[in-house]
Design a protein around this motif. Sequence first.
Motif, PDB file in Angstrom:
ATOM      1  N   SER A 142       0.830  -1.207   0.000  1.00  0.00           N
ATOM      2  CA  SER A 142       0.000   0.000   0.000  1.00  0.00           C
ATOM      3  C   SER A 142       0.860   1.250   0.000  1.00  0.00           C
ATOM      4  CB  SER A 142      -0.927   0.008   1.218  1.00  0.00           C
ATOM      5  OG  SER A 142      -1.830  -1.064   1.170  1.00  0.00           O
ATOM      6  N   TYR A 143       1.956   1.243   0.755  1.00  0.00           N
ATOM      7  CA  TYR A 143       2.867   2.389   0.810  1.00  0.00           C
ATOM      8  C   TYR A 143       3.445   2.652  -0.572  1.00  0.00           C
ATOM      9  CZ  TYR A 143       6.141   5.503   3.318  1.00  0.00           C
ATOM     10  OH  TYR A 143       6.835   6.587   3.797  1.00  0.00           O
ATOM     11  N   ASN A 144       3.706   1.582  -1.312  1.00  0.00           N
ATOM     12  CA  ASN A 144       4.340   1.709  -2.621  1.00  0.00           C
ATOM     13  C   ASN A 144       3.342   1.955  -3.746  1.00  0.00           C
ATOM     14  OD1 ASN A 144       5.344  -0.074  -5.221  1.00  0.00           O
ATOM     15  ND2 ASN A 144       6.967   1.184  -4.330  1.00  0.00           N
ATOM     16  N   ALA A 145       2.259   1.195  -3.774  1.00  0.00           N
ATOM     17  CA  ALA A 145       1.343   1.237  -4.918  1.00  0.00           C
ATOM     18  C   ALA A 145      -0.004   1.870  -4.615  1.00  0.00           C
ATOM     19  CB  ALA A 145       1.121  -0.186  -5.444  1.00  0.00           C
ATOM     20  N   GLY A 146      -0.272   2.106  -3.341  1.00  0.00           N
ATOM     21  CA  GLY A 146      -1.574   2.637  -2.946  1.00  0.00           C
ATOM     22  C   GLY A 146      -2.470   1.529  -2.426  1.00  0.00           C
ATOM     23  N   SER A 147      -3.208   1.828  -1.379  1.00  0.00           N
ATOM     24  CA  SER A 147      -4.064   0.802  -0.770  1.00  0.00           C
ATOM     25  C   SER A 147      -5.169   0.353  -1.705  1.00  0.00           C
ATOM     26  CB  SER A 147      -4.646   1.316   0.549  1.00  0.00           C
ATOM     27  OG  SER A 147      -5.298   2.552   0.354  1.00  0.00           O
ATOM     28  N   VAL A 151      -6.347  -3.533  -2.279  1.00  0.00           N
ATOM     29  CA  VAL A 151      -7.743  -3.977  -2.146  1.00  0.00           C
ATOM     30  C   VAL A 151      -8.220  -4.585  -3.461  1.00  0.00           C
ATOM     31  CG1 VAL A 151     -10.115  -3.186  -1.774  1.00  0.00           C
ATOM     32  CG2 VAL A 151      -8.272  -2.333  -0.300  1.00  0.00           C
ATOM     33  N   ARG A 152      -7.923  -3.930  -4.555  1.00  0.00           N
ATOM     34  CA  ARG A 152      -8.375  -4.414  -5.876  1.00  0.00           C
ATOM     35  C   ARG A 152      -7.845  -5.814  -6.186  1.00  0.00           C
ATOM     36  NH1 ARG A 152      -6.338  -2.251 -11.693  1.00  0.00           N
ATOM     37  NH2 ARG A 152      -7.550  -3.698 -12.939  1.00  0.00           N
ATOM     38  N   TYR A 153      -6.555  -6.029  -5.892  1.00  0.00           N
ATOM     39  CA  TYR A 153      -5.942  -7.323  -6.214  1.00  0.00           C
ATOM     40  C   TYR A 153      -6.001  -8.306  -5.048  1.00  0.00           C
ATOM     41  CZ  TYR A 153      -4.220  -5.418 -10.592  1.00  0.00           C
ATOM     42  OH  TYR A 153      -4.137  -4.878 -11.851  1.00  0.00           O
ATOM     43  N   ARG A 154      -6.619  -7.900  -3.963  1.00  0.00           N
ATOM     44  CA  ARG A 154      -6.779  -8.754  -2.792  1.00  0.00           C
ATOM     45  C   ARG A 154      -5.437  -9.282  -2.279  1.00  0.00           C
ATOM     46  NH1 ARG A 154     -11.343  -9.587  -1.031  1.00  0.00           N
ATOM     47  NH2 ARG A 154     -11.126 -11.698  -0.231  1.00  0.00           N
ATOM     48  N   GLY A 155      -4.493  -8.364  -2.202  1.00  0.00           N
ATOM     49  CA  GLY A 155      -3.146  -8.674  -1.727  1.00  0.00           C
ATOM     50  C   GLY A 155      -2.129  -7.835  -2.478  1.00  0.00           C
ATOM     51  N   VAL A 156      -0.875  -8.207  -2.365  1.00  0.00           N
ATOM     52  CA  VAL A 156       0.189  -7.471  -3.058  1.00  0.00           C
ATOM     53  C   VAL A 156      -0.096  -7.507  -4.553  1.00  0.00           C
ATOM     54  CG1 VAL A 156       2.666  -7.368  -3.537  1.00  0.00           C
ATOM     55  CG2 VAL A 156       1.863  -8.048  -1.256  1.00  0.00           C
ATOM     56  N   PRO A 157      -0.210  -6.339  -5.187  1.00  0.00           N
ATOM     57  CA  PRO A 157      -0.563  -6.327  -6.610  1.00  0.00           C
ATOM     58  C   PRO A 157       0.544  -6.903  -7.492  1.00  0.00           C
ATOM     59  CG  PRO A 157      -0.225  -4.084  -5.797  1.00  0.00           C
ATOM     60  CD  PRO A 157      -0.096  -4.997  -4.625  1.00  0.00           C
TER      61      PRO A 157
END
Length: 198
Positions: A142-147, A151-157
């Motif tokens: 979230s810090y890197n790509a945005g929360s 949420v959209r990818y249901r984990g680390v995108p």
Amino acid sequence: MGLSFSFVVLLVLGTYMIASRATSGGSTGDVQLAEGTVPAAYAPLVQKHGNRCPAINPALLAAQLYQESGWNPKAVSPANARGLAQFIPGTWAAYGVDGDGDGDRDIWDPADAIPSAAAYDCALAKYVKDVPGDLTANMLASYNAGSYAVVRYRGVPPYNETQNYVRRITTLAKSFAAPKQPVAASRQAAAAIYFAQR
């Protein structure tokens, strides 16, 4: 960002000692910084604020700050992220705190930037707490790509940059943490050198 020679020397030397600083608050208070791995001016702040919530600990916060700026409080990225914790001005306006109680929130002041980074990490962790997977990994993503991406990818995108960011910080955090029990100095130093060479 590559590891500097001086950091590697500090990291290897720091692996020979166990930190004796006390923690303050938080549920992750058992994690101590390895002596000499964080610049002396910042270590008490990282130790204190790294215990703000269960998603972070002092070693993880140290690794994140090192990854973001290499401990340079005047760092500026091409995306206009600023200071030790590399806040974008808009994010700083929303999450920056007056960590030293001097009446201002200064993005360039480590005494404000370090507690702000911890506060922002914890806010992100709270936002993604119901997302499947590891809470700390989701917070870092979230810090890197945005929360919203987490949420959209249901984990680390599935973004290479974000996946590498999470992997680097969680791996590097091990080098900032003091061992919970005595570890053979040569074994710990070898691990630090291996990480630095990678």
